[in-house]
Design a protein around this motif. Sequence first.
Motif, short mmCIF file in Angstrom:
data_model
loop_
_atom_site.label_atom_id
_atom_site.label_comp_id
_atom_site.label_asym_id
_atom_site.label_seq_id
_atom_site.Cartn_x
_atom_site.Cartn_y
_atom_site.Cartn_z
N GLY A 97 -66.50 32.00 -56.62
CA GLY A 97 -65.62 32.91 -56.49
C GLY A 97 -66.53 33.94 -55.02
N GLY A 98 -67.54 34.37 -55.72
CA GLY A 98 -68.46 35.10 -54.62
C GLY A 98 -68.77 34.42 -53.06
N MET A 99 -69.10 33.20 -53.51
CA MET A 99 -69.19 32.22 -52.15
C MET A 99 -67.85 32.44 -51.36
SD MET A 99 -71.29 29.23 -54.00
CE MET A 99 -71.13 27.96 -52.52
N PHE A 100 -66.62 32.34 -52.05
CA PHE A 100 -65.69 32.07 -51.20
C PHE A 100 -65.55 33.50 -50.28
CE2 PHE A 100 -61.20 33.79 -51.15
CZ PHE A 100 -60.59 32.90 -50.09
N VAL A 101 -65.76 34.55 -51.26
CA VAL A 101 -65.60 36.06 -50.56
C VAL A 101 -66.73 36.29 -49.29
CG1 VAL A 101 -65.80 38.49 -50.77
CG2 VAL A 101 -64.76 37.12 -52.49
N SER A 102 -67.65 35.80 -49.67
CA SER A 102 -68.94 35.81 -48.70
C SER A 102 -68.58 34.82 -47.36
CB SER A 102 -70.17 35.55 -49.17
OG SER A 102 -70.47 36.37 -50.12
N LEU A 103 -68.26 33.84 -47.77
CA LEU A 103 -67.86 32.87 -46.47
C LEU A 103 -66.80 33.44 -45.52
CD1 LEU A 103 -68.44 29.32 -48.35
CD2 LEU A 103 -69.93 30.11 -46.34
N THR A 104 -65.99 33.87 -46.10
CA THR A 104 -64.55 34.39 -45.55
C THR A 104 -65.02 35.41 -44.71
OG1 THR A 104 -63.29 33.94 -47.24
CG2 THR A 104 -62.41 35.47 -45.73
N ALA A 105 -65.84 36.35 -45.13
CA ALA A 105 -66.26 37.66 -44.47
C ALA A 105 -67.27 37.14 -43.44
CB ALA A 105 -66.89 38.72 -45.48
N LEU A 106 -68.32 36.43 -43.55
CA LEU A 106 -69.00 35.82 -42.36
C LEU A 106 -68.37 35.02 -41.30
CD1 LEU A 106 -72.02 35.11 -41.73
CD2 LEU A 106 -71.92 33.08 -43.12
N GLY A 107 -67.20 34.23 -41.85
CA GLY A 107 -66.73 33.45 -40.75
C GLY A 107 -65.94 34.43 -39.76
N THR A 108 -65.42 35.44 -40.46
CA THR A 108 -64.66 36.53 -39.75
C THR A 108 -65.50 37.39 -38.95
OG1 THR A 108 -62.92 36.64 -41.73
CG2 THR A 108 -62.85 38.47 -39.89
N SER A 109 -66.75 37.79 -39.32
CA SER A 109 -67.39 38.57 -38.44
C SER A 109 -67.93 38.01 -37.06
CB SER A 109 -68.53 39.09 -39.15
OG SER A 109 -69.38 38.22 -40.09
N LEU A 110 -68.49 36.44 -37.64
CA LEU A 110 -68.78 35.72 -36.33
C LEU A 110 -67.88 35.33 -35.43
CD1 LEU A 110 -70.91 33.28 -38.43
CD2 LEU A 110 -72.02 34.95 -36.89
N THR A 111 -66.74 35.26 -35.93
CA THR A 111 -65.50 34.97 -35.02
C THR A 111 -65.51 36.16 -34.11
OG1 THR A 111 -64.39 33.49 -36.54
CG2 THR A 111 -63.31 34.56 -34.65
N VAL A 112 -65.42 37.44 -34.48
CA VAL A 112 -65.27 38.83 -33.91
C VAL A 112 -66.42 38.90 -32.81
CG1 VAL A 112 -65.39 41.19 -34.11
CG2 VAL A 112 -64.03 39.82 -35.71
N ILE A 113 -67.42 38.61 -33.22
CA ILE A 113 -68.67 38.49 -32.35
C ILE A 113 -68.39 37.47 -31.18
CG2 ILE A 113 -71.25 38.14 -32.12
CD1 ILE A 113 -71.50 39.33 -34.97
N ASP A 114 -68.04 36.30 -31.50
CA ASP A 114 -68.04 35.02 -30.54
C ASP A 114 -66.87 35.73 -29.47
OD1 ASP A 114 -68.59 32.65 -29.75
OD2 ASP A 114 -66.72 31.72 -30.28
N ARG A 115 -66.02 36.40 -29.94
CA ARG A 115 -64.73 36.46 -29.00
C ARG A 115 -64.94 38.03 -28.10
NH1 ARG A 115 -59.28 35.27 -32.94
NH2 ARG A 115 -59.61 33.26 -33.12
N ASN A 116 -66.05 38.33 -28.33
CA ASN A 116 -66.31 39.78 -27.67
C ASN A 116 -67.82 39.55 -26.97
OD1 ASN A 116 -64.47 41.98 -28.29
ND2 ASN A 116 -64.73 40.82 -30.03
N PRO A 117 -67.90 38.62 -26.14
CA PRO A 117 -69.47 38.23 -25.43
C PRO A 117 -69.78 39.51 -24.74
CG PRO A 117 -67.55 37.03 -24.26
CD PRO A 117 -67.09 37.66 -25.64
N GLY A 118 -71.18 39.74 -24.80
CA GLY A 118 -71.81 40.72 -24.06
C GLY A 118 -71.72 42.16 -24.57
N LYS A 119 -70.89 42.20 -25.63
CA LYS A 119 -70.93 43.44 -26.45
C LYS A 119 -71.69 43.63 -27.67
CE LYS A 119 -66.02 44.51 -24.99
NZ LYS A 119 -64.57 44.63 -25.68
N THR A 120 -71.96 44.65 -27.87
CA THR A 120 -73.38 44.78 -29.07
C THR A 120 -72.21 45.34 -30.19
OG1 THR A 120 -75.07 44.91 -27.73
CG2 THR A 120 -75.37 45.68 -30.10
N LEU A 121 -71.80 44.55 -31.07
CA LEU A 121 -70.90 45.12 -32.22
C LEU A 121 -71.72 45.25 -33.48
CD1 LEU A 121 -67.67 42.60 -31.67
CD2 LEU A 121 -68.22 45.21 -30.55
#
Length: 511
Positions: free
Chosen positions: A358-382
């Motif tokens: 259960g903890g892994m599911f929550v962590s992976l969901t948050a990690l995948g979401t944050s990496l997606t946000v970073i990937d979609r905003n190239p050149g920005k320091t988020l």
Amino acid sequence: MSTSGVEQGVAVADSEPPRGNRSRFAFACAILASMTSIILGYDIGVMSGAAIFIKDDLKLSDVQLEILMGILNIYSLIGSGAAGRTSDWIGRRYTIVLAGAFFFIGALLMGFATNYPFIMAGRFVAGIGVGYAMMIAPVYTAEVAPASSRGFLSSFPEIFINIGILLGYVSNYFFAKLPEHLGWRFMLGIGAVPSVFLAIGVLAMPESPRWLVLQGRLGDAFKVLDKTSNTKAEAISRLEDIKRAAGIPEDMTDDVIIVSNQKTAGKGVWKDLIVRPTPSVRHILIACLGVHFFQQASGIDAVVLYSPTIFSKAGLKSKNDQLLATVAVGVVKTLFIVVGTCVVDRFGRRALLLTSMGGMFVSLTALGTSLTVIDRNPGKTLKGAIGLSVTTVMTFVATFSIGAGPVTWVYCSEIFPVRLRAQGASLGVMLNRLMSGIIGMTFLSLSKALTIGGAFLLFAGVAAAAWVFFFTFLPETRGMPLEEMESLFGSYTAKKKKNVVSKGKEVVDEQ
């Protein structure tokens, strides 16, 4: 058995006070058996940092690199497949020695490698050692340990794997300061040193009492059980349970007997395990394979092997910062594996697996979401997304280490009947290593196809499916004697699982 063996023990069993310090001998045996796992963990961890320098020095492509990273686990299928029959043939103890020999040769080959085929040959030899070690260490420990502390002691291999991974990360950090062509060779080659100490330490270990019984050596088996039990009466009871499970009549009590039953010699195992299993054995096999599959398919090796790459994608640009963050991953993983080991006999296998996934599911969901946000905003320091990415990598390895990491090995080493245990456990290890190899050899390509955030969201979906599987298929085994495990399986109904948990608690209370 002669009066020097079990019969003498029976005479004093009723009057003998408990000998609490006897568990220290089982503790020492578990430590020595698990030393193999340090070498295994080191080999896994050190490659995460060494790969950065190997790629540059040997001019490897991304495909060559990910094959190099993951192929160890594919090669380990050879060792895993052979480990069950080998350990039934030469014993659990000498199978550990054999694993150490493969590690030693493999580390030297990798350390002296001059090109890609050379280093792949070293990975091949080391991979066979990995297969042997991952099967034999938890099986040996489970067979030596008394039921009251079996979960704690059987978790040792996973603890030592994580210590090895952490040492590999630290090795990366320090040897990275050497010239490029020397640094990665020292990182890989130094892994040969612990193998020598392992071979020496194994000489102090006794053989598994259950293997000794299968060979008809009842006197030797009783001596080991007497050293690892809290009372002589407990040792006698354990010996009788093992004899019964192995199909040896109770009236056969000599120190050495002739075992005529072919099943005790390892014959007919595959037929009873795969071709015509009983409902209970079929359930056990499904549970074992399922736990091993989901442990790896949820992405732990993607994090262990590619931590520097993940932190690079998350916004850490310096190699030094990436390696330091990777060391932090190793520290967190090791600390929480100790926590999981200490509570596995208190809270049970099933509860820890469900909490962990259960903890892994929550962590992976948050990690995948944050990496997606970073990937979609190239050149920005988020900074928020970067901080969340680093944090959720840590929470992912923490929740993995508290349950899915150690409990997988504990659970699958204890649920098979004694005559099916070695080869049944080897099937689980083979699937585990296959999935690990697939993840290791496809993660970079998967990240390019789905983006790195999408890859971790996929792992989150696997974790959700794993939680459902654990809830549906896994009965609680805490505190149950190994010889009674089979009675817990064969039914998938909620009523059956409830009875199983209750029965496990009763056994713990009785002890």
